[in-house]
Write a protein that holds these residues in place. Structure first.
Motif, PDB file in Angstrom:
ATOM      1  N   GLN A  77       0.815  -1.210   0.000  1.00 53.16           N
ATOM      2  CA  GLN A  77       0.000   0.000   0.000  1.00 53.16           C
ATOM      3  C   GLN A  77       0.849   1.260   0.000  1.00 53.16           C
ATOM      4  OE1 GLN A  77      -2.203  -0.027   3.642  1.00 53.16           O
ATOM      5  NE2 GLN A  77      -0.413  -0.292   4.900  1.00 53.16           N
ATOM      6  N   GLU A  78       0.233   2.357  -0.431  1.00 55.28           N
ATOM      7  CA  GLU A  78       0.847   3.662  -0.262  1.00 55.28           C
ATOM      8  C   GLU A  78       0.753   4.020   1.217  1.00 55.28           C
ATOM      9  OE1 GLU A  78      -1.081   6.368  -2.871  1.00 55.28           O
ATOM     10  OE2 GLU A  78      -0.465   5.308  -4.693  1.00 55.28           O
ATOM     11  N   MET A  79       1.366   5.145   1.587  1.00 53.85           N
ATOM     12  CA  MET A  79       1.383   5.535   3.000  1.00 53.85           C
ATOM     13  C   MET A  79      -0.025   5.536   3.584  1.00 53.85           C
ATOM     14  SD  MET A  79       3.502   6.300   5.435  1.00 53.85           S
ATOM     15  CE  MET A  79       5.014   6.988   4.766  1.00 53.85           C
ATOM     16  N   TYR A  80      -0.183   4.811   4.676  1.00 52.23           N
ATOM     17  CA  TYR A  80      -1.496   4.576   5.274  1.00 52.23           C
ATOM     18  C   TYR A  80      -1.914   5.779   6.128  1.00 52.23           C
ATOM     19  CZ  TYR A  80      -5.210   1.813   7.495  1.00 52.23           C
ATOM     20  OH  TYR A  80      -6.422   1.326   7.916  1.00 52.23           O
ATOM     21  N   SER A  81      -3.228   6.008   6.232  1.00 54.90           N
ATOM     22  CA  SER A  81      -3.774   7.031   7.116  1.00 54.90           C
ATOM     23  C   SER A  81      -4.679   6.372   8.152  1.00 54.90           C
ATOM     24  CB  SER A  81      -4.581   8.065   6.324  1.00 54.90           C
ATOM     25  OG  SER A  81      -3.737   8.842   5.498  1.00 54.90           O
ATOM     26  N   GLU A 101      -5.704 -13.034   7.569  1.00 55.01           N
ATOM     27  CA  GLU A 101      -4.912 -12.070   6.814  1.00 55.01           C
ATOM     28  C   GLU A 101      -5.758 -10.826   6.500  1.00 55.01           C
ATOM     29  OE1 GLU A 101      -1.898 -11.835   5.881  1.00 55.01           O
ATOM     30  OE2 GLU A 101      -1.011 -13.815   6.142  1.00 55.01           O
ATOM     31  N   THR A 102      -5.162  -9.650   6.645  1.00 54.55           N
ATOM     32  CA  THR A 102      -5.868  -8.425   6.278  1.00 54.55           C
ATOM     33  C   THR A 102      -5.576  -8.013   4.845  1.00 54.55           C
ATOM     34  OG1 THR A 102      -4.080  -6.956   6.988  1.00 54.55           O
ATOM     35  CG2 THR A 102      -5.672  -7.638   8.666  1.00 54.55           C
ATOM     36  N   GLY A 103      -4.469  -8.539   4.293  1.00 49.37           N
ATOM     37  CA  GLY A 103      -4.133  -8.231   2.909  1.00 49.37           C
ATOM     38  C   GLY A 103      -3.305  -6.984   2.720  1.00 49.37           C
ATOM     39  N   LEU A 104      -3.063  -6.219   3.780  1.00 50.64           N
ATOM     40  CA  LEU A 104      -2.302  -4.981   3.661  1.00 50.64           C
ATOM     41  C   LEU A 104      -0.878  -5.187   4.165  1.00 50.64           C
ATOM     42  CD1 LEU A 104      -4.913  -2.381   4.983  1.00 50.64           C
ATOM     43  CD2 LEU A 104      -4.322  -2.875   2.612  1.00 50.64           C
ATOM     44  N   PHE A 105       0.083  -4.581   3.476  1.00 52.81           N
ATOM     45  CA  PHE A 105       1.463  -4.634   3.931  1.00 52.81           C
ATOM     46  C   PHE A 105       2.137  -3.288   3.664  1.00 52.81           C
ATOM     47  CE2 PHE A 105       5.932  -5.543   4.073  1.00 52.81           C
ATOM     48  CZ  PHE A 105       6.012  -6.430   5.134  1.00 52.81           C
ATOM     49  N   PRO A 106       2.828  -2.703   4.658  1.00 50.17           N
ATOM     50  CA  PRO A 106       2.939  -3.215   6.026  1.00 50.17           C
ATOM     51  C   PRO A 106       1.588  -3.187   6.739  1.00 50.17           C
ATOM     52  CG  PRO A 106       3.839  -0.995   5.895  1.00 50.17           C
ATOM     53  CD  PRO A 106       3.553  -1.404   4.490  1.00 50.17           C
ATOM     54  N   GLY A 162      -7.057  11.688   8.382  1.00 49.46           N
ATOM     55  CA  GLY A 162      -6.555  10.726   9.366  1.00 49.46           C
ATOM     56  C   GLY A 162      -5.093  10.988   9.667  1.00 49.46           C
ATOM     57  N   PHE A 163      -4.576  10.351  10.711  1.00 44.66           N
ATOM     58  CA  PHE A 163      -3.184  10.526  11.091  1.00 44.66           C
ATOM     59  C   PHE A 163      -2.265   9.765  10.140  1.00 44.66           C
ATOM     60  CE2 PHE A 163      -4.988  10.971  15.563  1.00 44.66           C
ATOM     61  CZ  PHE A 163      -4.937  12.355  15.531  1.00 44.66           C
ATOM     62  N   ASP A 164      -1.158  10.396   9.781  1.00 41.79           N
ATOM     63  CA  ASP A 164      -0.179   9.736   8.917  1.00 41.79           C
ATOM     64  C   ASP A 164       0.426   8.526   9.605  1.00 41.79           C
ATOM     65  OD1 ASP A 164      -0.544  11.649   6.971  1.00 41.79           O
ATOM     66  OD2 ASP A 164       1.190  12.851   7.590  1.00 41.79           O
ATOM     67  N   ALA A 165       0.792   7.519   8.807  1.00 37.88           N
ATOM     68  CA  ALA A 165       1.546   6.390   9.339  1.00 37.88           C
ATOM     69  C   ALA A 165       2.831   6.907   9.972  1.00 37.88           C
ATOM     70  CB  ALA A 165       1.862   5.401   8.226  1.00 37.88           C
ATOM     71  N   GLY A 166       3.199   6.324  11.117  1.00 35.41           N
ATOM     72  CA  GLY A 166       4.388   6.765  11.827  1.00 35.41           C
ATOM     73  C   GLY A 166       4.151   7.868  12.832  1.00 35.41           C
TER      74      GLY A 166
END
Length: 240
Positions: A4-8, A133-138, A22-26
């Protein structure tokens, strides 16, 4: 798995999600609140895993079973919730770890907490944590320490600062979302300031005439106005 692209990370709070998506990943976020506020209820709402996400709670105040009950109230799927319990083992020494529930002797064992956290991360990343499995990585992971205040009662500020420095850095590395609760009335300005240095965002809560208000600091495009709020059935209710 889907790269995925950067998750929110959605918060469920319209004022935040509409302004930021939403909050940025990290992101690492501090809830700074007085006693007898809705800080803990808010933390469970912010920490609950939405579909496709995981949550890990380090509990220094409640047993793992109580933590899971709180997440159920917040509407979470318990299959995707892990608990590092720093309470139960002192009274039940024979209790053993499972995939989703791990135990340290007491809140002073920061090394043990760090090890258990790494073990949970590993099982989430290798897909064995929930068996689903959720299917998302990371994999999107929300991590909450409830609470930093309790840890500060047991360990010196400098020691805890180093521990939190490692944890916040690890959350950034795995593109997770970290959430930390600190009592605004229990510690001096230096302590609060040092903990804040590790955070990207601070949500401050105040209580006036039994009403709770929050303000958000550290997000571009959101002013620092106070907003009246309550919580109900795992939701943040604004402006009652």
């Amino acid at each position: 798995m889907i790269q995925q692209e950067m998750y929110s990370y959605k918060t469920g709070i319209p004022q935040i999600d509409q302004a930021t998506g939403g909050f940025d990943a990290g992101t690492n976020l501090l809830i700074l609140a007085p006693s007898l506020s809705l800080a803990e209820e808010l933390s469970y709402i912010l920490a609950r895993p939405l579909p496709g996400e995981y949550a890990i709670m380090l509990s220094t105040n409640e047993r793992a079973s109580e933590v899971i009950d709180q997440f159920k109230v917040a509407g979470a799927d318990k299959s995707f919730v892990g608990v590092i319990d720093a309470i139960t083992k002192s009274s039940t020494p024979a209790i053993t770890d499972t995939g989703r529930f791990m135990f340290v002797t007491n809140p002073t064992d920061l090394t043990g907490i760090g090890i258990k956290f790494s073990q949970m991360l590993e099982t989430i990343f290798d897909g064995t944590f929930s068996g689903k499995e959720t299917g998302l990585f990371p994999p999107p992971i929300r991590f909450c320490i409830n609470s930093v205040s309790t840890l500060l009662m047991y360990r010196k500020l400098e020691v805890l600062y180093q521990f939190l420095h490692v944890m916040t850095a690890k959350l950034k590395k795995v593109e997770g979302f970290g959430l930390y609760i600190l009592n605004s009335e229990a510690f001096d300005e230096r302590t609060v300031s040092l903990i804040k240095q590790l955070m990207n965002i601070v949500i401050e809560i105040k209580v006036e005439r039994s009403d709770n208000y929050f303000r958000v600091m550290g997000i571009h495009g959101i002013n620092a106005d106070w907003h009246k709020f309550a919580t109900s059935k795992g939701q943040v209710v604004m402006g009652l």
